[in-house]
Design a protein around this motif. Sequence first.
Motif, short mmCIF file in Angstrom:
data_model
loop_
_atom_site.label_atom_id
_atom_site.label_comp_id
_atom_site.label_asym_id
_atom_site.label_seq_id
_atom_site.Cartn_x
_atom_site.Cartn_y
_atom_site.Cartn_z
N ARG A 79 0.85 -1.19 0.00
CA ARG A 79 0.00 0.00 0.00
C ARG A 79 0.89 1.24 0.00
NH1 ARG A 79 -5.11 2.50 1.80
NH2 ARG A 79 -4.41 4.57 2.32
N SER A 82 5.09 4.27 -3.15
CA SER A 82 6.16 5.25 -2.99
C SER A 82 6.75 5.19 -1.59
CB SER A 82 5.66 6.65 -3.30
OG SER A 82 4.50 6.92 -2.54
N LEU A 164 5.57 -0.84 -8.79
CA LEU A 164 5.72 0.59 -8.52
C LEU A 164 6.63 0.83 -7.32
CD1 LEU A 164 2.03 1.81 -9.01
CD2 LEU A 164 4.01 2.44 -10.43
N ARG A 246 0.96 8.45 5.32
CA ARG A 246 1.30 9.62 4.51
C ARG A 246 0.63 10.91 4.98
NH1 ARG A 246 2.29 10.25 -0.88
NH2 ARG A 246 2.45 8.03 -1.19
N LYS A 247 -0.52 10.81 5.62
CA LYS A 247 -1.25 12.01 6.05
C LYS A 247 -1.29 12.15 7.57
CE LYS A 247 -1.68 13.52 2.12
NZ LYS A 247 -1.02 14.80 1.79
N GLU A 248 -0.32 11.50 8.25
CA GLU A 248 -0.21 11.64 9.70
C GLU A 248 1.00 12.51 10.02
OE1 GLU A 248 -1.18 7.78 11.91
OE2 GLU A 248 -0.64 7.08 9.92
N ARG A 251 3.14 16.49 14.66
CA ARG A 251 2.81 17.83 15.11
C ARG A 251 1.92 17.80 16.36
NH1 ARG A 251 -0.54 20.24 11.50
NH2 ARG A 251 0.10 18.66 10.01
N LYS A 267 6.46 10.51 5.42
CA LYS A 267 6.36 10.56 6.88
C LYS A 267 7.23 9.48 7.55
CE LYS A 267 3.83 14.06 6.51
NZ LYS A 267 2.40 14.14 6.67
N GLU B 42 -3.69 6.74 -7.05
CA GLU B 42 -2.27 6.95 -7.37
C GLU B 42 -1.91 8.43 -7.52
OE1 GLU B 42 -3.10 4.02 -10.15
OE2 GLU B 42 -3.29 3.04 -8.22
N VAL B 44 -0.85 10.98 -6.06
CA VAL B 44 -0.30 11.34 -4.76
C VAL B 44 0.64 12.54 -4.83
CG1 VAL B 44 -0.56 9.09 -3.71
CG2 VAL B 44 1.50 9.60 -5.03
N ASP B 46 0.14 15.62 -4.99
CA ASP B 46 -0.40 16.91 -4.54
C ASP B 46 -0.86 17.79 -5.70
OD1 ASP B 46 -0.06 16.35 -1.95
OD2 ASP B 46 1.34 17.96 -1.48
N GLU B 62 -4.06 20.10 1.26
CA GLU B 62 -4.57 18.74 1.33
C GLU B 62 -4.68 18.40 2.81
OE1 GLU B 62 -3.81 15.77 -2.01
OE2 GLU B 62 -2.41 15.18 -0.45
N GLU B 64 -4.67 16.89 6.44
CA GLU B 64 -3.98 15.81 7.16
C GLU B 64 -4.78 15.47 8.41
OE1 GLU B 64 0.16 16.19 7.91
OE2 GLU B 64 0.62 16.12 5.77
N PRO B 78 -7.31 13.98 0.74
CA PRO B 78 -6.20 13.30 0.07
C PRO B 78 -6.69 12.06 -0.66
CG PRO B 78 -6.10 12.96 2.45
CD PRO B 78 -7.25 13.90 2.20
N ASP B 80 -7.26 8.31 -1.74
CA ASP B 80 -7.26 7.00 -1.07
C ASP B 80 -7.60 7.06 0.42
OD1 ASP B 80 -7.24 4.38 -1.78
OD2 ASP B 80 -5.13 4.04 -1.30
#
Lengths: 273, 190
Positions: A79, A82, A164, A246-248, A251, A267, B42, B44, B46, B62, B64, B78, B80
């Motif tokens: 998952r 990247s 990928l 990726r979105k955590e 902070r 991250k 995919e 990703v 931004d 985006e 978080e 974001p 997915d």
Amino acid sequence: MSDAREALEIELLTEGIFRHYGVDFRHYAFASLRRRVWNSVHAEKLVTVTQLLDRVLHDTDAMERLLLQLSVNVTSMFRDPSFYRAFRDKVVPLLRSYPFIRIWHAGCSTGEEVYSMAILLEEEGLYERSRLYATDMNEAVLAQARKGIFAMNVMPEYAKNYALAGCKAQLSDYYLARYDFALFRQSLRRNVVFAHHNLVTDGSFNEFNVILCRNVMIYFDRELQGNVHRLFHASLRRFGVLALGRKESLRGTAHEHDYAELDAVEKIFRRSA
Amino acid sequence: MERVLVVVGASLGGFDAIATLLSTLSAGFPWPLAIVQHRSAEDVADTLPVMLQRRCALPVHEAEDKDPIVNGHVYVAPPDYHLLIDGGVFALSTEARVSLARPSIDVLFDSAAAAFGSSLVAVVLTGASSDGAFGAQRVKAAGGTLLVQDPATAESRVMPLAAIGAAAVDQIVPIGAMGEYLNRLAATRR
């Protein structure tokens, strides 16, 4: 503003489950917990959250079902390809200097991402000296993870992710196709320990070079996130690596300044203090 | 002052519609906007927030996990992840797709309706999906305001029509006038 009665019923549900079963959802993020609670109410063919509390207090099978419903078990192999590319480029070189590598995969669910990491380490020649501790709060998903059997119909998607992610062979080199299932090679599991661990209530159990906890803490509220970050900080060796979703972010946590960024987008952090 | 949130849902043809909406909002627009645009998992890089920022005077991000919802800022879900409203902050979820979509408009609208009730303004834009129809019902049930893009101005009429069929729409607005409609709404509710 919000529906106060609904909030009260959900609070009573989590309090009741905690007091009777010792399973603690009281500090889960409300918005997504609310969705899963209502999914359970509908799946049980009930009308109110309070009816669900009544049922789970008197029916342990219903409690088992609720436990599965409330813990999120959606995952896939490689998952976010990247992330695996970044791990290969930025973390693997650090790991090469260690004679023995301990990795904690916290909240591993049905294991897809654990097998992904095992494959990556194998391809980088690091698997032999690695040990992966894959933990989850849910015994049912751990039992599935131990088997290493995944549905055949998702393999094309996983193979695409695998490519990928910059991996070196074919994903199909790692499994046997049997009817509708892909059986992953036993050898991928030889250095993996699947074990029960609840991030909400259980403490540190080892010292690690890498902790992976991606898209798990998004289901927790800020207070619980803070507790888990304390646990991770205490469980990570100095210069150890922490990977979040990726979105955590770190902070606002007490340990924000104890890590340096290894990859800002993926991250990936490195403990500096 | 009343704390209001605007949520926007779009699918096929959504980029142009959202860009038109954002470019016609006044620079001092006082409310935060949370946007779900269906897109590939995919995507990703931004690209969506970066492209939208070029057309918008308000800051575009985006979202978080646990980001505070700040007045006058624009937040995009974001790829997915489901985007949810959790009190005064955003929450994310990787749970299963809803109506084949993650992010799902229904998930955003439902959580926003629970958190903001009558202080929510929901906008359904172009799309070839019925995502947003259930969400529109939730918004109305909680006393919020429901705006739908005039299907005649939509690249795909399916999603606006589904919302119109599912819930009591407050106003059907041509896309070119949607930004101005929100400007006026904000001015009257100050």
